[in-house]
Design a protein around this motif. Structure first.
Motif, PDB file in Angstrom:
ATOM      1  N   UNK A 184       0.862  -1.319   0.051  1.00 56.29           N
ATOM      2  CA  UNK A 184      -0.127   0.144   0.062  1.00 56.29           C
ATOM      3  C   UNK A 184       0.770   1.262  -0.055  1.00 56.29           C
ATOM      4  N   UNK A 185       1.880   1.250   0.687  1.00 59.57           N
ATOM      5  CA  UNK A 185       2.883   2.532   0.792  1.00 59.57           C
ATOM      6  C   UNK A 185       3.391   2.904  -0.522  1.00 59.57           C
ATOM      7  N   UNK A 186       3.835   1.507  -1.209  1.00 60.66           N
ATOM      8  CA  UNK A 186       4.346   2.042  -2.629  1.00 60.66           C
ATOM      9  C   UNK A 186       3.307   2.303  -3.542  1.00 60.66           C
ATOM     10  N   UNK A 187       2.117   1.927  -3.125  1.00 63.68           N
ATOM     11  CA  UNK A 187       1.071   2.263  -4.200  1.00 63.68           C
ATOM     12  C   UNK A 187       0.965   3.591  -4.079  1.00 63.68           C
ATOM     13  N   UNK A 188       0.844   4.048  -2.992  1.00 63.32           N
ATOM     14  CA  UNK A 188       0.518   5.578  -2.848  1.00 63.32           C
ATOM     15  C   UNK A 188       1.606   6.358  -3.410  1.00 63.32           C
ATOM     16  N   UNK A 189       2.889   6.172  -3.190  1.00 64.57           N
ATOM     17  CA  UNK A 189       4.098   6.420  -3.750  1.00 64.57           C
ATOM     18  C   UNK A 189       4.133   6.668  -5.083  1.00 64.57           C
ATOM     19  N   UNK A 190       3.565   5.767  -5.800  1.00 64.45           N
ATOM     20  CA  UNK A 190       3.397   5.720  -7.272  1.00 64.45           C
ATOM     21  C   UNK A 190       2.807   6.758  -7.698  1.00 64.45           C
ATOM     22  N   UNK A 191       1.587   6.732  -7.111  1.00 66.68           N
ATOM     23  CA  UNK A 191       0.410   7.620  -7.300  1.00 66.68           C
ATOM     24  C   UNK A 191       0.920   9.048  -7.240  1.00 66.68           C
ATOM     25  N   UNK A 227      -5.378  10.207  -5.490  1.00 65.11           N
ATOM     26  CA  UNK A 227      -5.246   9.731  -4.332  1.00 65.11           C
ATOM     27  C   UNK A 227      -6.486   9.812  -3.520  1.00 65.11           C
ATOM     28  N   UNK A 228      -7.358  10.615  -3.863  1.00 61.33           N
ATOM     29  CA  UNK A 228      -8.768  10.349  -3.245  1.00 61.33           C
ATOM     30  C   UNK A 228      -9.405   9.153  -3.707  1.00 61.33           C
ATOM     31  N   UNK A 229      -9.315   8.815  -4.913  1.00 56.08           N
ATOM     32  CA  UNK A 229      -9.953   7.291  -5.474  1.00 56.08           C
ATOM     33  C   UNK A 229      -9.213   6.333  -4.397  1.00 56.08           C
ATOM     34  N   UNK A 230      -7.767   6.698  -4.474  1.00 56.41           N
ATOM     35  CA  UNK A 230      -7.319   5.435  -3.642  1.00 56.41           C
ATOM     36  C   UNK A 230      -7.750   5.289  -2.369  1.00 56.41           C
ATOM     37  N   UNK A 231      -7.811   6.324  -1.555  1.00 53.86           N
ATOM     38  CA  UNK A 231      -8.403   6.475  -0.223  1.00 53.86           C
ATOM     39  C   UNK A 231      -9.962   5.850  -0.159  1.00 53.86           C
ATOM     40  N   UNK A 232     -10.563   5.934  -1.371  1.00 54.92           N
ATOM     41  CA  UNK A 232     -11.840   5.344  -1.309  1.00 54.92           C
ATOM     42  C   UNK A 232     -11.964   3.793  -1.775  1.00 54.92           C
ATOM     43  N   UNK A 233     -10.856   3.521  -2.167  1.00 55.14           N
ATOM     44  CA  UNK A 233     -10.753   2.051  -2.826  1.00 55.14           C
ATOM     45  C   UNK A 233     -11.217   1.153  -1.942  1.00 55.14           C
ATOM     46  N   UNK A 234     -11.112   1.163  -0.630  1.00 48.34           N
ATOM     47  CA  UNK A 234     -11.477  -0.259   0.165  1.00 48.34           C
ATOM     48  C   UNK A 234     -12.972  -0.086   0.124  1.00 48.34           C
ATOM     49  N   UNK A 256       1.525  -5.317 -21.986  1.00 48.00           N
ATOM     50  CA  UNK A 256       2.411  -4.544 -21.295  1.00 48.00           C
ATOM     51  C   UNK A 256       1.867  -3.182 -20.835  1.00 48.00           C
ATOM     52  N   UNK A 257       0.669  -2.854 -21.765  1.00 50.30           N
ATOM     53  CA  UNK A 257       0.200  -1.404 -21.648  1.00 50.30           C
ATOM     54  C   UNK A 257      -0.794  -1.146 -20.298  1.00 50.30           C
ATOM     55  N   UNK A 258      -0.202  -0.364 -19.523  1.00 44.83           N
ATOM     56  CA  UNK A 258      -0.776  -0.050 -18.254  1.00 44.83           C
ATOM     57  C   UNK A 258      -1.600  -1.155 -17.436  1.00 44.83           C
ATOM     58  N   UNK A 259      -0.499  -1.999 -17.020  1.00 47.11           N
ATOM     59  CA  UNK A 259      -1.071  -3.259 -16.205  1.00 47.11           C
ATOM     60  C   UNK A 259      -1.575  -3.089 -14.763  1.00 47.11           C
ATOM     61  N   UNK A 260      -2.373  -3.805 -14.527  1.00 53.33           N
ATOM     62  CA  UNK A 260      -3.200  -3.868 -13.181  1.00 53.33           C
ATOM     63  C   UNK A 260      -2.169  -4.059 -12.093  1.00 53.33           C
ATOM     64  N   UNK A 261      -2.095  -3.169 -11.037  1.00 45.82           N
ATOM     65  CA  UNK A 261      -1.262  -3.363  -9.937  1.00 45.82           C
ATOM     66  C   UNK A 261      -1.919  -3.799  -8.649  1.00 45.82           C
ATOM     67  N   UNK A 262      -3.321  -3.332  -8.380  1.00 50.77           N
ATOM     68  CA  UNK A 262      -3.987  -3.557  -7.240  1.00 50.77           C
ATOM     69  C   UNK A 262      -5.597  -3.921  -7.628  1.00 50.77           C
ATOM     70  N   UNK A 281      -1.612  -7.495  -7.343  1.00 55.83           N
ATOM     71  CA  UNK A 281      -1.309  -8.381  -8.376  1.00 55.83           C
ATOM     72  C   UNK A 281       0.012  -8.810  -8.341  1.00 55.83           C
ATOM     73  N   UNK A 282       0.314 -10.266  -8.988  1.00 55.04           N
ATOM     74  CA  UNK A 282       1.680 -10.672  -8.850  1.00 55.04           C
ATOM     75  C   UNK A 282       2.812  -9.819  -9.333  1.00 55.04           C
ATOM     76  N   UNK A 283       2.778  -9.148 -10.458  1.00 59.27           N
ATOM     77  CA  UNK A 283       3.770  -8.259 -10.962  1.00 59.27           C
ATOM     78  C   UNK A 283       4.221  -7.236 -10.111  1.00 59.27           C
ATOM     79  N   UNK A 284       3.122  -6.611  -9.237  1.00 61.76           N
ATOM     80  CA  UNK A 284       3.441  -5.573  -8.325  1.00 61.76           C
ATOM     81  C   UNK A 284       3.947  -5.924  -6.977  1.00 61.76           C
ATOM     82  N   UNK A 285       3.603  -6.944  -6.353  1.00 65.08           N
ATOM     83  CA  UNK A 285       4.124  -7.416  -5.224  1.00 65.08           C
ATOM     84  C   UNK A 285       5.311  -8.005  -5.580  1.00 65.08           C
TER      85      UNK A 285
END
Length: 587
Positions: A184-191, A227-234, A256-262, A281-285
């Motif tokens: 989650x920390x790295x997801x927010x950092x990437x955003x 970031x707003x949408x991320x906070x609403x994600x749960x 390869x195009x904009x792959x899913x991370x979470x 997702x596997x590639x992210x973790x």
């Protein structure tokens, strides 16, 4: 160069090295198609890229080409350049040296806990463990359990037990289900740095845009909105939104195009329950953990070439050093069932007895049968980590295993479907003759076993045939009058001690082995009638052979491997109701 160009470059260099520094584009493409089956679907793209890559190869001097070959760790024997080559090339075996910096290497074995390990897992586990031993590095066992639908709880312990059996030692253990907060920390950092975005497009809508090389509307949202949408994600429902990593929306490979991370997962996790709903997702973790755990070299199948490229985007976004990715070819398992999901269903349906059922290709199943861990370990080292595909079969495994068992397995007599026969006219002064036979003909220091030959012995039903035969290390006999024996004995109990059948007449003929050889007698094993041991042998198809063994097997311990003469190798599994139960390995 991308991964596909690197493959072309590799084959181009090898072709050039065999043709005075000038690679032939058609020959290079032919080699790729012949050796890289999984890339055949990309033939059109390979054809388009090859001219530019081959031009680059041919622009190098021969010394520069040799230098590039050396840097890539390529030997001219590693890949068969052409099916029509006049010179037959010999493939090298074993593990090549690792590329890059080999000081303080860190590698990992990262299975999914969907079941115990099978022989296919050894393809990755053994080279990782061997490289770490070779370079005095560190091996991490990482349990990748971020898909609750694919978690079989007993596998958490089974995996470690199987690695111990295989002889692969790891230094640290991590469970990805313990690391969600890190992801989650790295997801927010990437955003926050504009490298990832929340996407509310439906899967169908995004696929349509992706296939057209167009960005979805969410891609251009500002960081604050993301970031707003991320906070609403749960609070989102499963499938309502995902987190995507920005890559190249025009990349030639749509995957390869904009792959899913979470994404959102509603299922309860067997280990952490419903503590989390946002799952990586596997590639992210995998990319995050490989960096944080300090991986220097990542060993994986060439079916992960696209995943390696996906993960490189994440490394570049976060300014991380990319580890050495080493891709190896597929391991084709001829006649070896490996599907964990199918095996689990068969266990649940009662069709097989468990994960160590002899019909399976799990490590615990083949170990139960007497296939040694060293056999599997050495086989994987022999196969190595080449890009070309390899194939193994039971025949190959049995051949390697036999080399070890021949030395360690003591010899004993066993008779399948035994019949008690009486030998007429034995010339002994007393009723019995004690025959001493070595436990192993090549290791006499192990001692002898004693066989009591009397006028009654057990023979395997299949060996009771008209004519002269020699009881191994015993006497020569003549069997007659058995024309109707098969019909009259159709309901006989194979383990009984009844008197010999009236249709069988067995007479003593002679003692000498020379006479037996001169008359070309069939040599058969036998079991003394005194204190025989009821024996069952479970075959690889789970069928059961019933019979009797000589009393000497009483000294065996559970787990001992023996060779029943003229039958094969078998491992003692249990002793139940005075019956010794073995699992058959092979001839």
């Amino acid at each position: 160069m991308n991964d596909l160009e690197q493959v072309i470059f590799r084959y181009g260099l090898l072709n050039a090295s065999q043709h005075k520094g000038k690679a032939n584009p058609k020959a290079v493409i032919g080699s790729i198609m012949a050796n890289e089956a999984d890339l055949r679907s990309q033939a059109k793209e390979i054809n388009q890229l090859s001219s530019g890559v081959i031009e680059k190869v041919n622009g190098l001097s021969i010394d520069e080409q040799k230098d590039q070959l050396s840097k890539l760790g390529i030997d001219s024997e590693d890949i068969n350049d052409s099916k029509n080559s006049k010179r037959k090339q010999k493939k090298s075996k074993g593990l090549d040296d690792l590329k890059g910096n080999t000081n303080n290497i860190i590698m990992r074995f990262a299975p999914n806990p969907s079941g115990p390990l099978h022989i296919g897992h050894a393809r990755a586990a053994v080279p990782n463990g061997e490289y770490v031993k070779r370079y005095n590095g560190k091996l991490i066992l990482r349990i990748e359990d971020t898909d609750p639908k694919r978690v079989y709880p007993p596998a958490y312990d089974m995996i470690q037990e199987d690695l111990e059996w295989l002889g692969v030692k790891f230094d640290e253990v991590y469970y990805q289900s313990d690391r969600f907060e890190i992801y989650y920390e790295y997801a927010k950092e990437l955003i926050a740095i504009g490298a990832a975005y929340m996407c509310n497009c439906s899967g169908e809508e995004f696929k349509k845009l992706k296939d057209e090389k167009k960005a979805c509307p969410c891609r251009n949202l500002d960081i604050e909105e993301n970031l707003k949408r991320w906070n609403e994600f749960p609070s989102y429902s499963e499938g309502e939104a995902v987190l995507r990593i920005k890559t190249d929306i025009t990349h030639k490979n749509p995957a390869i195009r904009d792959w899913v991370a979470m994404r959102i997962v509603e299922d309860e996790h067997p280990r952490i329950g419903k503590k989390y709903r946002i799952y990586p997702m596997m590639n992210f973790s995998v990319a995050i953990d490989d960096h944080l755990m300090g991986m220097t070299h990542v060993l994986r199948g060439k079916d992960h070439l696209a995943n390696s490229e996906k993960q490189k985007y994440l490394y570049n976004h976060l300014n991380w050093n990319i580890p050495e990715f080493i891709h190896y070819g597929r391991l084709k398992m001829e006649d070896i069932p490996l599907s964990t999901s199918k095996a689990l269903k068969s266990i649940e349906d009662g069709e097989i007895t468990g994960w160590d059922d002899p019909r399976l290709g799990t490590l615990r199943a083949i170990g139960r049968r007497g296939i040694l861990a060293k056999t599997i370990y050495d086989l994987m080292i022999e196969i190595g980590v080449k890009m070309s595909d390899s194939a193994i079969s039971w025949k190959k495994i049995y051949g390697l295993n036999r080399n070890y068992l021949e030395k360690i397995a003591n010899r004993y007599f066993f008779c399948e479907n035994p019949e008690l026969i009486k030998i007429n006219n034995l010339p002994f002064d007393d009723e019995n003759l004690t025959i001493e036979r070595p436990l192993h003909p090549d290791y006499l220091d192990r001692g002898n076993r004693q066989l009591i030959l009397s006028d009654e012995v057990y023979l395997a039903k299949a060996d009771i045939q008209n004519g002269l035969s020699r009881l191994m290390d015993g006497v020569n006999i003549n069997i007659t009058n058995i024309a109707n024996n098969s019909n009259n004995n159709s309901n006989s109990n194979s383990n009984n001690n009844n008197n010999n059948n009236n249709n069988i007449v067995v007479d003593y003929d002679s003692d000498s082995f020379e006479i037996a050889r001169e008359k070309k007698m069939k040599i058969i094993q036998w079991v003394p009638a005194i204190n025989p041991i009821k024996t069952q042998i479970i075959m690889p198809d789970n069928s059961v052979i019933n019979g009797l063994s000589e009393t000497s097997i009483n000294s065996l311990k559970i787990g001992d491997i023996v060779q029943f003469e003229r039958v094969g190798f078998a491992k003692l599994d249990e002793i139940k109701n005075e019956t010794f139960i073995f699992y058959f390995a092979h001839k």
